[in-house]
Every structure is written in structure tokens, then in C-alpha cells.
Scaffold this motif. Structure first.
Motif, PDB file in Angstrom:
ATOM      1  N   GLY A 154       0.798  -1.131  -0.026  1.00 21.60           N
ATOM      2  CA  GLY A 154      -0.045  -0.025   0.186  1.00 21.60           C
ATOM      3  C   GLY A 154       0.871   1.342  -0.012  1.00 21.60           C
ATOM      4  O   GLY A 154       2.193   1.187   0.176  1.00 21.60           O
ATOM      5  N   ASP A 155       0.285   2.283  -0.202  1.00 19.91           N
ATOM      6  CA  ASP A 155       0.991   3.820  -0.145  1.00 19.91           C
ATOM      7  C   ASP A 155       1.280   4.356   1.326  1.00 19.91           C
ATOM      8  O   ASP A 155       0.902   5.316   1.584  1.00 19.91           O
ATOM      9  CB  ASP A 155      -0.025   4.862  -0.848  1.00 19.91           C
ATOM     10  N   TRP A 156       2.249   3.599   1.748  1.00 21.63           N
ATOM     11  CA  TRP A 156       2.676   4.090   3.075  1.00 21.63           C
ATOM     12  C   TRP A 156       3.585   5.262   3.226  1.00 21.63           C
ATOM     13  O   TRP A 156       3.948   5.917   3.985  1.00 21.63           O
ATOM     14  CB  TRP A 156       3.208   2.933   4.001  1.00 21.63           C
ATOM     15  N   ALA A 157       4.051   5.326   1.823  1.00 25.47           N
ATOM     16  CA  ALA A 157       5.151   6.393   1.531  1.00 25.47           C
ATOM     17  C   ALA A 157       4.655   6.974   0.116  1.00 25.47           C
ATOM     18  O   ALA A 157       4.285   6.208  -0.813  1.00 25.47           O
ATOM     19  CB  ALA A 157       6.534   5.837   1.228  1.00 25.47           C
ATOM     20  N   THR A 158       4.697   8.234   0.031  1.00 27.56           N
ATOM     21  CA  THR A 158       4.337   8.887  -1.274  1.00 27.56           C
ATOM     22  C   THR A 158       5.343   8.917  -2.334  1.00 27.56           C
ATOM     23  O   THR A 158       6.631   8.929  -2.077  1.00 27.56           O
ATOM     24  CB  THR A 158       3.909  10.348  -1.031  1.00 27.56           C
ATOM     25  N   ILE A 159       5.059   8.524  -3.560  1.00 23.70           N
ATOM     26  CA  ILE A 159       6.073   8.483  -4.647  1.00 23.70           C
ATOM     27  C   ILE A 159       6.069   9.544  -5.332  1.00 23.70           C
ATOM     28  O   ILE A 159       4.962  10.189  -5.899  1.00 23.70           O
ATOM     29  CB  ILE A 159       5.840   7.174  -5.453  1.00 23.70           C
TER      30      ILE A 159
ATOM     31  N   PRO B 161      14.349  12.409  -9.000  1.00 21.90           N
ATOM     32  CA  PRO B 161      15.320  11.404  -9.751  1.00 21.90           C
ATOM     33  C   PRO B 161      15.092   9.872  -8.667  1.00 21.90           C
ATOM     34  O   PRO B 161      14.919   9.819  -7.816  1.00 21.90           O
ATOM     35  CB  PRO B 161      16.686  11.840  -9.541  1.00 21.90           C
ATOM     36  N   PHE B 162      15.311   9.007  -9.502  1.00 22.37           N
ATOM     37  CA  PHE B 162      14.918   7.484  -9.098  1.00 22.37           C
ATOM     38  C   PHE B 162      15.580   7.306  -7.877  1.00 22.37           C
ATOM     39  O   PHE B 162      15.223   6.957  -7.030  1.00 22.37           O
ATOM     40  CB  PHE B 162      15.183   6.720 -10.326  1.00 22.37           C
ATOM     41  N   LYS B 163      17.082   7.502  -8.030  1.00 23.08           N
ATOM     42  CA  LYS B 163      17.665   7.066  -6.985  1.00 23.08           C
ATOM     43  C   LYS B 163      17.510   7.842  -5.656  1.00 23.08           C
ATOM     44  O   LYS B 163      17.485   7.238  -4.863  1.00 23.08           O
ATOM     45  CB  LYS B 163      19.423   7.474  -7.411  1.00 23.08           C
ATOM     46  N   VAL B 164      17.168   9.139  -5.662  1.00 27.30           N
ATOM     47  CA  VAL B 164      16.789   9.977  -4.449  1.00 27.30           C
ATOM     48  C   VAL B 164      15.459   9.474  -3.920  1.00 27.30           C
ATOM     49  O   VAL B 164      15.132   9.380  -2.868  1.00 27.30           O
ATOM     50  CB  VAL B 164      16.631  11.501  -4.861  1.00 27.30           C
ATOM     51  N   ALA B 165      14.487   9.087  -4.917  1.00 26.98           N
ATOM     52  CA  ALA B 165      13.086   8.590  -4.574  1.00 26.98           C
ATOM     53  C   ALA B 165      13.342   7.362  -3.755  1.00 26.98           C
ATOM     54  O   ALA B 165      12.702   7.003  -2.710  1.00 26.98           O
ATOM     55  CB  ALA B 165      12.324   8.606  -5.636  1.00 26.98           C
ATOM     56  N   LYS B 166      14.101   6.576  -4.325  1.00 30.19           N
ATOM     57  CA  LYS B 166      14.471   5.453  -3.845  1.00 30.19           C
ATOM     58  C   LYS B 166      14.825   5.136  -2.425  1.00 30.19           C
ATOM     59  O   LYS B 166      14.584   4.591  -1.375  1.00 30.19           O
ATOM     60  CB  LYS B 166      15.308   4.273  -4.615  1.00 30.19           C
ATOM     61  N   GLN B 167      15.931   6.182  -2.195  1.00 25.64           N
ATOM     62  CA  GLN B 167      16.539   6.294  -0.888  1.00 25.64           C
ATOM     63  C   GLN B 167      15.883   6.796   0.019  1.00 25.64           C
ATOM     64  O   GLN B 167      15.697   6.545   1.426  1.00 25.64           O
ATOM     65  CB  GLN B 167      17.789   7.199  -1.271  1.00 25.64           C
ATOM     66  N   LYS B 168      14.632   7.823  -0.218  1.00 22.62           N
ATOM     67  CA  LYS B 168      13.671   8.119   0.823  1.00 22.62           C
ATOM     68  C   LYS B 168      12.770   6.996   1.152  1.00 22.62           C
ATOM     69  O   LYS B 168      12.461   6.817   2.362  1.00 22.62           O
ATOM     70  CB  LYS B 168      12.836   9.135   0.191  1.00 22.62           C
ATOM     71  N   LEU B 169      12.581   6.200   0.332  1.00 21.96           N
ATOM     72  CA  LEU B 169      11.606   5.002   0.712  1.00 21.96           C
ATOM     73  C   LEU B 169      12.423   3.983   1.561  1.00 21.96           C
ATOM     74  O   LEU B 169      11.769   3.503   2.666  1.00 21.96           O
ATOM     75  CB  LEU B 169      11.263   4.289  -0.879  1.00 21.96           C
ATOM     76  N   VAL B 170      13.590   3.863   1.180  1.00 30.01           N
ATOM     77  CA  VAL B 170      14.541   2.968   2.177  1.00 30.01           C
ATOM     78  C   VAL B 170      14.780   3.420   3.300  1.00 30.01           C
ATOM     79  O   VAL B 170      14.449   2.889   4.477  1.00 30.01           O
ATOM     80  CB  VAL B 170      15.973   2.674   1.535  1.00 30.01           C
ATOM     81  N   ASP B 171      14.973   4.810   3.497  1.00 25.54           N
ATOM     82  CA  ASP B 171      15.220   5.523   4.812  1.00 25.54           C
ATOM     83  C   ASP B 171      13.659   5.353   5.571  1.00 25.54           C
ATOM     84  O   ASP B 171      13.980   5.164   6.740  1.00 25.54           O
ATOM     85  CB  ASP B 171      15.427   7.049   4.489  1.00 25.54           C
ATOM     86  N   GLU B 172      12.617   5.762   4.769  1.00 23.75           N
ATOM     87  CA  GLU B 172      11.322   5.669   5.785  1.00 23.75           C
ATOM     88  C   GLU B 172      11.289   4.155   6.414  1.00 23.75           C
ATOM     89  O   GLU B 172      10.672   4.185   7.380  1.00 23.75           O
ATOM     90  CB  GLU B 172      10.372   6.038   4.756  1.00 23.75           C
ATOM     91  N   PHE B 173      11.543   3.150   5.512  1.00 22.74           N
ATOM     92  CA  PHE B 173      11.342   1.608   5.933  1.00 22.74           C
ATOM     93  C   PHE B 173      12.419   1.423   7.090  1.00 22.74           C
ATOM     94  O   PHE B 173      11.914   1.062   8.062  1.00 22.74           O
ATOM     95  CB  PHE B 173      11.819   0.900   4.911  1.00 22.74           C
ATOM     96  N   ASP B 174      13.755   1.866   6.938  1.00 25.85           N
ATOM     97  CA  ASP B 174      14.606   1.630   7.994  1.00 25.85           C
ATOM     98  C   ASP B 174      14.184   2.290   9.232  1.00 25.85           C
ATOM     99  O   ASP B 174      14.199   1.792  10.324  1.00 25.85           O
ATOM    100  CB  ASP B 174      16.027   2.249   7.400  1.00 25.85           C
ATOM    101  N   ARG B 175      13.747   3.731   9.328  1.00 29.08           N
ATOM    102  CA  ARG B 175      13.391   4.469  10.319  1.00 29.08           C
ATOM    103  C   ARG B 175      12.015   3.677  11.124  1.00 29.08           C
ATOM    104  O   ARG B 175      12.275   3.520  12.195  1.00 29.08           O
ATOM    105  CB  ARG B 175      12.790   5.717  10.081  1.00 29.08           C
ATOM    106  N   ARG B 176      11.203   3.151  10.323  1.00 28.05           N
ATOM    107  CA  ARG B 176       9.916   2.634  10.894  1.00 28.05           C
ATOM    108  C   ARG B 176      10.183   1.081  11.508  1.00 28.05           C
ATOM    109  O   ARG B 176       9.806   0.957  12.561  1.00 28.05           O
ATOM    110  CB  ARG B 176       8.731   2.264   9.845  1.00 28.05           C
ATOM    111  N   TYR B 177      11.177   0.375  10.829  1.00 25.05           N
ATOM    112  CA  TYR B 177      11.547  -0.860  11.393  1.00 25.05           C
ATOM    113  C   TYR B 177      12.381  -0.720  12.640  1.00 25.05           C
ATOM    114  O   TYR B 177      12.189  -1.520  13.684  1.00 25.05           O
ATOM    115  CB  TYR B 177      12.518  -1.348  10.370  1.00 25.05           C
TER     116      TYR B 177
ATOM    117  N   LEU C 136      19.740   8.173  10.411  1.00 24.33           N
ATOM    118  CA  LEU C 136      18.326   8.521  10.370  1.00 24.33           C
ATOM    119  C   LEU C 136      17.926   9.574  11.569  1.00 24.33           C
ATOM    120  O   LEU C 136      16.838   9.831  11.659  1.00 24.33           O
ATOM    121  CB  LEU C 136      17.478   7.418  10.794  1.00 24.33           C
ATOM    122  N   GLY C 137      19.095   9.889  12.385  1.00 20.34           N
ATOM    123  CA  GLY C 137      18.793  11.154  13.151  1.00 20.34           C
ATOM    124  C   GLY C 137      17.984  10.640  14.515  1.00 20.34           C
ATOM    125  O   GLY C 137      17.481  11.364  15.334  1.00 20.34           O
TER     126      GLY C 137
END
Length: 465
Positions: free
Chosen positions: A393-398, A403-419, A452-453
């Protein structure tokens, strides 16, 4: 000592089906009892052939030193394997022994075995035979003891053991998962012991930098090292006349374990920088979420220290094995919230709580109750994985303009933070326990926290990662 609420166990109703290792029994007082089947272990080959022992207990250890069935076979590890009688069956588990545990030629890591199975360990073979009779385990008559809550038979058996162990000065080892209430068990032992009027000192071995272990345990004299401006006593001295609780003792480095062993055996310590020996009248209770028998076989925990700590052993059942206690626990947590009532929880909370596995045990349940009562519409309430995250689902906005690499890193960071936030919450901020649960090393978690601060320390340069 506090008056007891002991229960004289009735004669159990014997199940004729030897496939049943344990079962709940009825009780005249209205609270269920617990029966455990008597079992026979017969050594049929090896140096100890002919040895026959019978047991009536939920867990049976096989090994060469300090086991319930002790063998002289040099190919058998000190604590080789464990046979556990559970409602589901007879579970055999190898404790990472040197030469393995085999049944019918198959090496067993962990498996349920049938009655009559032959267990091969080292050069020995042991036939396991469940017997037709059973014993009733002694149970506490009330669904709570001190700060502990539980009406399940396994918990009330634990309460009864706490009462028995509290009466002596024996060293107690508590082995249980994170979040089950190990400190509450240690406190109950202290409060119900003749030492209740003395201090109850707690040392969290997982939260101390390695270089400070000895100082925390033994203390130091003024000038014994840089920054030692005044003499300071350690927890051994501070617990004089009372109880010392060593939480997560499995985190101690090997060199400190040898020094702790001497202190546990002699009840004498020396502060750092001192030549004077101090005698400490202290009762030791240790706890760990590690399987110390396995750690002994791995060489990461000293066998002699393990045997010295495990004079009396307690195991706290995880919440997933006593879900009938959830309503009792929820009601108790709500009372702690200044009288918040059950109606304050979402209507489906108890239903979802019954389905959830509770990997963080009672601590996770308490956090979930507090969130649900105070923030009933908060998205972090869920006690099950969100459907959105399960099905993409859309737990993070695309943002496709990024740029692809920047968008992907944002998703990865969001997953890492939540996990990471969820992982640390489940383990109450215990980095070591969180790292073991996630299957990564502690330094990786520290790096993620900095990146992740989530840590006060500055993030390391990207090249260093």
C-alpha cells in the motif's frame, strides 16, 4: 516474609494417551491445574548403558555436566540437548552441542519426537518412554504475585516456584524472552524473602560500556584511574544485606565473567585500585534473554559461571503461550492509567490482541494498551501488521518528479526508520537484544540510528558506511 497463597495440588486425572505430555486439569477451587506426564530415560548403549531414570518435570536436560540425565560419555557436551514436555508434544532441541543430537540417523536441531524414540548423543543412545502416570504441578492459588499478573497454570506454577526459591539464599537464574517481566520476577523473589528489608540493586549488563563493567560491579578507590575523583562502591557492596539483580548477564565479556565468578562464589570483592577485600552479604539473582546453555557450548559464556548462577532456574512463559491472561493484563494496565476503563479502547482491540503474536511480550502489550487508550485513532495503534504495508500500500508517497535514486533512498530511509523505531520499542531500547532479534550486529544499528537522526551522535560520513 509476606503470607503465602499456596495450593496443595490434587491428584491429576491421568490421560491414557501417552501422546499428551502436559494437560490442564480441573480443580475444586475453580482454578485450573496442570499435570505433567512422568517419563523414563534409559541409556541402552555407551559408557552408561543400563542407567535408568524417571522424571516428572516440564524440561529435562541431557548432558555430561549439570544435567538432569548426566552421562560420562566424553563425546557428549556439557549441556547437550533438552527435552521439553509441551501441550503440543515432546520437543527435543539440540543445544548446539559439539557432536549433535540424532534420532533415527537424522541430526535434530529442534523437532517433536514420538514416544519410544531413541535419542543418540555422542556414543550413547537413550530411549525415551512416556509413562502412564502423571504428577500435578504445585500452583499458586491467585492470579498475581507482587507486580506479576497471570492466571494461566504455567504462570501460577512460576509464582509457586518464586515463593519456594525466595525462602532460601540460593542463586537464581531467570531465562526468558525480552519483555516478559524478568525484573518483576527478581523483585518478587526479593520482596518475599527474609532480605525484603534490605536493598534491591539492579545492574543492567546490556547498558554498560565494556570498559566500565568492573567499575560498576566492584567499585573503585579515589585515584585508581583518570577521572576517579572519589571512592565509589559497586553494586555488590551497595546490595549488602539484600539482593543483587544482574539483568542480561549474558552480555558480560568473558574476562569480566571470570571475575564475577569469584565474587559470586566467595561473596568477596576488591574495588579497583584497592588491595582490601570486602565481604558482601548478598543474594544473587541473574536474568538473560539468551539461552546460556547454548552460549556455553559456543564458548561465549563460561560453563563454571553458568552452573554457579543456575542453582535454581526459572523460565517465564512468553505472552503468546498464555493469551488467556491478556484480559487480566489489559485491565491492570488501564488501572495504571488513572482509572481509564476498558470502554476507552477501540471496540476490536481485544479481538486483534488475541490474534497478535506479541513478540515484545507483556511490555509490547502495555505499550499497545497505552497508545490505544490515549490515542485511539493513532495509526501506530495496530497490534497486527498494517494491510497497507503487507500488500504494498501507499505507506510512503512516490514523487516521480524526483530522480529515481533519490526517491528510492527516501523509501529505504522511511522503511529503516519505521523498522528501527518499532524494533527498539519492542526491546525497550536494548540495542543488544534488538540486534539479536533483527539478525544484525550492534554497530549496524548504531550506524542506522546516526544516519536517521535517531541518535544524539553525529552521522558518520557516507564513505565510512
Amino acid at each position: 516474609m509476606i503470607p503465602s497463597a499456596r495450593c496443595t495440588p490434587p491428584e491429576p486425572t491421568v490421560s491414557n494417551d501417552v501422546e499428551s505430555p502436559t494437560w490442564v486439569t480441573s480443580h475444586q477451587a475453580g482454578m485450573p491445574g496442570l499435570a505433567v506426564r512422568r517419563c523414563r530415560l534409559e541409556v541402552v548403549s555407551g559408557p552408561d548403558a543400563g542407567l535408568v531414570l524417571e522424571f516428572a518435570q516440564p524440561t529435562i536436560l541431557l548432558g555430561r555436566v549439570g544435567a538432569d540425565l548426566t552421562l560420562t560419555d566424553p563425546k557428549v557436551s556439557g549441556l547437550h540437548c533438552e527435552l521439553r514436555l509441551q501441550p503440543e508434544g515432546y520437543r527435543l532441541r539440540d543445544l548446539e552441542s559439539t557432536n549433535g543430537t540424532h534420532v533415527k540417523g537424522v541430526r535434530v536441531v529442534e523437532a517433536f519426537i514420538p514416544p519410544g524414540a531413541t535419542i543418540a548423543i555422542g556414543k550413547s543412545a537413550v530411549v525415551f518412554t512416556p509413562l502412564p502416570d502423571a504428577v500435578a504441578l504445585p500452583l499458586w492459588t491467585e492470579p498475581r504475585l507482587g507486580g506479576l499478573i497471570g492466571g494461566a497454570p504455567a504462570m501460577r506454577h512460576l509464582f509457586e516456584l518464586i515463593e519456594r526459591f525466595a525462602a532460601s539464599d540460593a542463586t537464581v537464574l531467570i531465562q526468558a524472552e525480552t519483555g516478559t517481566g524478568k525484573e518483576l520476577v527478581a523483585d518478587a523473589i526479593h520482596q518475599r524473602s527474609p532480605r525484603a528489608g534490605g536493598p534491591f540493586q539492579v545492574l543492567d549488563c546490556s547498558a554498560i560500556p565494556e570498559q566500565l563493567f568492573e567499575d560498576q560491579i566492584f567499585g573503585h578507590e579515589q585515584g585508581s584511574f583518570t577521572g576517579a575523583g572519589k571512592a565509589t562502591m559497586g553494586v555488590f557492596e551497595a546490595a549488602h544485606g539484600g539482593t543483587l539483580f544482574l539483568d542480561e548477564v549474558g552480555e558480560l565479556p568473558l574476562d569480566v565473567q571470570s571475575k564475577l565468578l569469584r565474587a559470586v562464589e566467595t561473596r568477596r570483592i576488591r574495588r579497583l585500585g584497592s588491595t582490601r577485600t570486602i565481604t558482601c552479604d548478598v543474594r544473587i539473582v541473574a536474568a538473560t534473554n539468551r539461552d546460556l546453555a547454548v552460549e556455553v557450548n559456543r564458548g561465549t559464556f563460561r560453563a563454571d559461571l553458568y552452573y554457579r548462577l543456575a542453582v535454581a532456574k526459572l523460565t517465564i512463559p512468553p505472552l503468546r503461550e498464555r493469551k488467556d491472561d491478556i484480559p487480566l493484563l489489559v485491565a491492570a494496565f488501564l488501572r495504571q492509567l488513572d482509572g481509564v476503563e476498558l470502554a476507552a479502547l477501540p471496540a476490536d482491540f481485544m479481538e486483534r490482541a488475541a490474534r497478535h503474536a506479541w513478540p515484545g511480550n507483556v511490555r509490547e502489550l502495555k505499550n499497545a494498551v497505552e497508545r490505544a487508550a490515549l490515542l485511539p485513532h493513532h495509526p501506530a495503534l495496530a497490534v497486527e501488521p498494517h494491510a497497507a504495508t503487507q500488500h504494498g500500500g501507499d505507506w510512503a508517497t512516490i514523487d516521480v518528479t524526483t530522480p529515481f535514486k533519490v526517491a528510492k533512498q527516501k523509501l529505504v530511509d522511511e522503511f529503516d526508520r519505521r523498522y528501527l523505531e518499532t524494533l527498539l520499542e519492542l526491546h525497550d531500547g536494548n540495542i543488544s537484544a534488538a540486534a539479536r532479534a533483527a539478525g544484525i550486529d550492534r554497530m549496524s544499528i548504531y550506524k542506522m540510528m546516526r544516519r536517521l537522526g535517531l541518535s544524539d551522535e553525529p552521522a558518520a560520513p557516507a564513505a565510512d558506511e
